[in-house]
Design a protein around this motif. Structure first.
Motif, PDB file in Angstrom:
ATOM      1  N   LEU A   5     -26.151  38.874  11.564  1.00 59.44           N
ATOM      2  CA  LEU A   5     -26.470  38.117  12.470  1.00 59.44           C
ATOM      3  C   LEU A   5     -27.142  36.774  11.703  1.00 59.44           C
ATOM      4  N   VAL A   6     -27.973  37.044  10.894  1.00 56.61           N
ATOM      5  CA  VAL A   6     -28.918  35.841  10.210  1.00 56.61           C
ATOM      6  C   VAL A   6     -27.786  34.890   9.523  1.00 56.61           C
ATOM      7  N   VAL A   7     -26.871  35.577   8.795  1.00 60.91           N
ATOM      8  CA  VAL A   7     -26.155  34.708   7.772  1.00 60.91           C
ATOM      9  C   VAL A   7     -24.983  33.955   8.838  1.00 60.91           C
ATOM     10  N   LEU A   8     -24.559  34.541   9.667  1.00 64.62           N
ATOM     11  CA  LEU A   8     -23.485  34.066  10.410  1.00 64.62           C
ATOM     12  C   LEU A   8     -24.102  32.867  11.412  1.00 64.62           C
ATOM     13  N   THR A   9     -25.598  32.949  11.729  1.00 66.83           N
ATOM     14  CA  THR A   9     -26.145  32.239  12.577  1.00 66.83           C
ATOM     15  C   THR A   9     -26.347  30.766  11.795  1.00 66.83           C
ATOM     16  N   LEU A  10     -26.839  31.106  10.440  1.00 63.78           N
ATOM     17  CA  LEU A  10     -27.235  29.662   9.813  1.00 63.78           C
ATOM     18  C   LEU A  10     -25.972  29.050   9.352  1.00 63.78           C
ATOM     19  N   ALA A  11     -24.744  29.885   9.154  1.00 64.45           N
ATOM     20  CA  ALA A  11     -23.477  29.233   8.757  1.00 64.45           C
ATOM     21  C   ALA A  11     -22.888  28.598   9.854  1.00 64.45           C
ATOM     22  N   ALA A  12     -23.037  29.136  11.119  1.00 66.61           N
ATOM     23  CA  ALA A  12     -22.652  28.319  12.331  1.00 66.61           C
ATOM     24  C   ALA A  12     -23.400  27.126  12.612  1.00 66.61           C
ATOM     25  N   CYS A  13     -24.581  26.916  12.218  1.00 63.93           N
ATOM     26  CA  CYS A  13     -25.386  25.659  12.394  1.00 63.93           C
ATOM     27  C   CYS A  13     -24.527  24.422  11.573  1.00 63.93           C
ATOM     28  N   MET A  14     -24.074  24.939  10.657  1.00 67.70           N
ATOM     29  CA  MET A  14     -23.129  23.888   9.974  1.00 67.70           C
ATOM     30  C   MET A  14     -21.652  23.664  10.255  1.00 67.70           C
ATOM     31  N   ALA A  15     -21.138  24.974  10.382  1.00 74.02           N
ATOM     32  CA  ALA A  15     -19.594  25.053  10.801  1.00 74.02           C
ATOM     33  C   ALA A  15     -19.005  24.574  12.120  1.00 74.02           C
ATOM     34  N   GLN A  16     -20.164  24.508  12.914  1.00 69.60           N
ATOM     35  CA  GLN A  16     -19.809  24.029  14.280  1.00 69.60           C
ATOM     36  C   GLN A  16     -20.143  22.726  14.700  1.00 69.60           C
ATOM     37  N   THR A  17     -20.588  22.022  13.513  1.00 68.39           N
ATOM     38  CA  THR A  17     -20.418  20.360  13.535  1.00 68.39           C
ATOM     39  C   THR A  17     -19.233  19.715  13.877  1.00 68.39           C
ATOM     40  N   GLY A  18     -18.132  20.508  13.174  1.00 67.81           N
ATOM     41  CA  GLY A  18     -16.861  19.667  13.337  1.00 67.81           C
ATOM     42  C   GLY A  18     -16.478  19.098  14.679  1.00 67.81           C
ATOM     43  N   ALA A  19     -16.631  20.094  15.551  1.00 67.60           N
ATOM     44  CA  ALA A  19     -16.218  19.728  17.370  1.00 67.60           C
ATOM     45  C   ALA A  19     -17.057  18.776  17.581  1.00 67.60           C
ATOM     46  N   PRO A  20     -18.355  18.724  17.547  1.00 62.11           N
ATOM     47  CA  PRO A  20     -19.253  17.546  18.022  1.00 62.11           C
ATOM     48  C   PRO A  20     -18.885  16.253  17.566  1.00 62.11           C
ATOM     49  N   ILE A  21     -18.418  16.140  16.135  1.00 66.56           N
ATOM     50  CA  ILE A  21     -18.237  14.948  15.485  1.00 66.56           C
ATOM     51  C   ILE A  21     -16.707  14.414  15.921  1.00 66.56           C
ATOM     52  N   VAL A  22     -15.620  15.517  15.991  1.00 73.15           N
ATOM     53  CA  VAL A  22     -14.654  14.715  16.576  1.00 73.15           C
ATOM     54  C   VAL A  22     -14.482  14.459  18.000  1.00 73.15           C
ATOM     55  N   VAL A  23     -15.362  15.186  18.693  1.00 75.49           N
ATOM     56  CA  VAL A  23     -15.507  14.897  20.117  1.00 75.49           C
ATOM     57  C   VAL A  23     -16.182  13.217  20.469  1.00 75.49           C
ATOM     58  N   LEU A  24     -17.233  13.271  19.535  1.00 74.55           N
ATOM     59  CA  LEU A  24     -17.887  11.840  19.702  1.00 74.55           C
ATOM     60  C   LEU A  24     -16.944  10.749  19.103  1.00 74.55           C
ATOM     61  N   LEU A  25     -16.293  10.784  18.254  1.00 68.51           N
ATOM     62  CA  LEU A  25     -15.627   9.901  17.464  1.00 68.51           C
ATOM     63  C   LEU A  25     -14.147   9.797  17.419  1.00 68.51           C
ATOM     64  N   GLY A  26     -13.425  10.965  17.890  1.00 72.08           N
ATOM     65  CA  GLY A  26     -11.870  11.067  18.187  1.00 72.08           C
ATOM     66  C   GLY A  26     -11.450  10.181  19.226  1.00 72.08           C
ATOM     67  N   GLY A  27     -11.821   9.978  20.323  1.00 76.02           N
ATOM     68  CA  GLY A  27     -11.409   9.344  21.465  1.00 76.02           C
ATOM     69  C   GLY A  27     -11.554   7.791  20.902  1.00 76.02           C
ATOM     70  N   ILE A  28     -12.863   7.501  20.447  1.00 73.52           N
ATOM     71  CA  ILE A  28     -13.135   5.952  20.207  1.00 73.52           C
ATOM     72  C   ILE A  28     -12.278   5.521  18.966  1.00 73.52           C
ATOM     73  N   ILE A  29     -11.968   6.271  17.967  1.00 71.80           N
ATOM     74  CA  ILE A  29     -11.147   5.818  16.936  1.00 71.80           C
ATOM     75  C   ILE A  29      -9.706   5.776  17.445  1.00 71.80           C
ATOM     76  N   GLY A  30      -9.447   6.824  18.062  1.00 65.06           N
ATOM     77  CA  GLY A  30      -8.138   6.713  18.674  1.00 65.06           C
ATOM     78  C   GLY A  30      -7.857   5.626  19.569  1.00 65.06           C
ATOM     79  N   ALA A  31      -8.579   5.272  20.259  1.00 65.48           N
ATOM     80  CA  ALA A  31      -8.553   4.083  21.328  1.00 65.48           C
ATOM     81  C   ALA A  31      -8.276   2.736  20.388  1.00 65.48           C
ATOM     82  N   GLU A  32      -8.839   2.730  19.084  1.00 67.71           N
ATOM     83  CA  GLU A  32      -8.454   1.651  18.356  1.00 67.71           C
ATOM     84  C   GLU A  32      -7.110   1.624  17.447  1.00 67.71           C
ATOM     85  N   LEU A  33      -6.826   3.110  17.013  1.00 74.48           N
ATOM     86  CA  LEU A  33      -5.650   3.313  16.228  1.00 74.48           C
ATOM     87  C   LEU A  33      -4.382   3.514  16.738  1.00 74.48           C
TER      88      LEU A  33
END
Length: 390
Positions: A5-33
């Motif tokens: 639980l400890v290791v996977l929770t710490l890893a998830a803090c970083m591993a789960q950042t991919g989705a928020p970054i793509v959700v935030l930027l994907g549509g905005i960059i997509g609208a331009e490109l």
């Protein structure tokens, strides 16, 4: 609190950042490109499609090589995906960006397996609380992902947002370093995964149907509204990037922060009531989303969307674990995740089309239609239970 639980929770803090970054930027960059406005949300949709397409391969890799190797493998190619996305932004290559977000989504299929690894490492009485601790990693990711994206967006002078994806690669590398300390529990390697009931037999259980439908509804509604929100706010309604990032960041925090109490609630009231409560919160969310498109309408709708998602998804996951034996786990988990994320991908692909073709209100109508199904199944289950007691 056990090591898994400890290791996977710490890893998830970083591993789960991919989705928020793509959700935030994907549509905005997509609208331009993108070659046409209707394809603006395609990078986000392909991230979700990558998750759906990789659920079965991820489960196969876990079964064949073990969870540790599977987790490390996924973290490694997520680093490459971030670099590829940065290069795509720098060269204005829309389809290369789509390829990169697909790979980021594929990595998410492995991250989704964290919850099953945790569930298999704790007693049933502690399942709700343990899953809640793991889901709290999403709070960190909700802050860390958008913060990294905005802080580093001008890192590469010739390409706005390329630096954001370089930051993503660093975060994925950090997750891989933490995962190197993951040691699967002995039961993870001792269970013979051969035999057991067929998927068809398992799927006949009403609890199995409710678990999957609840998770499908939670993810699909979240995807329909969340994918469209950055484009609707920044591109159509002309809100600033700061306001847009605040709404998305608040939404993602609302997805995971309720885990401080939702795990305890789950252990107390059970999965069915958690699913019902989540559906009720989503109904309020849709009412707010329909009421207007001012900043606070977006904010409240997305926050309620996150809370409702948390309750429904946590309840669905807990209910699913009651439907299979240890030697049936991988095929059931793969089936569940494939259906859930395939439907989420359909929702994400539909989001941009309905937003540009029919408007924001149609996304609300679609979400309301999706929500009817789990409510009907839970109602049927409750009537059946009352009939047995009578």
């Amino acid at each position: 609190m056990n090591r898994t639980l400890v290791v996977l929770t710490l890893a998830a803090c970083m591993a789960q950042t991919g989705a928020p970054i793509v959700v935030l930027l994907g549509g905005i960059i997509g609208a331009e490109l993108a070659p046409s406005p209707g394809l603006a949300t395609l990078p986000v949709a392909l991230m979700i499609l990558g998750t759906a397409a990789s659920t079965i391969p991820a489960s196969f890799i876990m079964r064949r090589f073990g969870r540790r190797k599977g987790f490390l493998f996924a973290a490694s190619y997520a680093v490459v995906a971030g670099l590829l996305a940065a290069f795509a932004v720098q060269t204005a290559a829309f389809w290369l960006l789509c390829t990169a977000t697909f790979l980021i989504g594929s990595h998410n299929a492995f991250v989704q397996q964290y919850r099953f690894a945790v569930a298999e490492s704790v007693p049933a009485a502690r399942l709700g609380r343990s899953l809640s601790v793991l889901m709290l990693a999403g709070v960190v990711a909700a802050y860390l992902g958008p913060k990294t994206a905005t802080l580093l967006q001008d890192l590469v002078p010739s390409a706005v947002y390329a630096g954001s994806f370089l930051g993503l690669s660093v975060l994925m590398a950090g997750a891989g370093m933490v995962l190197s300390f993951y040691v699967p529990d002995s039961c993870d390697s001792e269970v013979d995964d051969r035999g057991g009931r067929s998927l068809w037999q398992i799927a006949q259980q009403l609890d199995f149907k409710i678990a999957i439908v609840a998770s499908v509804a939670a993810w699909s509604i979240m995807s329909l509204l969340m994918t469209a929100t950055p484009v609707a706010m920044h591109h159509l309604d002309q809100f600033s990037m700061i306001d847009t990032a605040w709404v998305i960041q608040s939404h993602i925090m609302a997805m995971f922060l309720p885990s401080l109490v939702s795990g305890l609630l789950l252990d107390r009231v059970g999965p069915l009531r958690m699913i019902t409560a989540g559906a009720g919160i989503l109904i309020v969310c849709l009412g707010v989303a329909f009421a207007g498109r001012h900043l606070m309408h977006y904010w409240w709708a997305l926050v309620l969307l996150g809370i409702g998602w948390n309750f429904m998804y946590l309840g669905g996951t807990a209910l699913l674990t009651r439907t299979y034996e240890a030697n049936e786990r991988f095929k059931v988990q793969a089936c569940n995740d494939f259906i859930v994320f395939a439907m989420q991908a359909v929702a994400a692909l539909s989001s941009g089309f309905f937003l540009f073709s029919f408007g924001w209100s149609w996304l609300v109508y679609l979400s309301a239609g999706v929500l009817i199904v789990p409510l009907a199944l839970v109602g049927y289950k409750q009537l059946a239970l009352k009939g047995l007691k009578a």
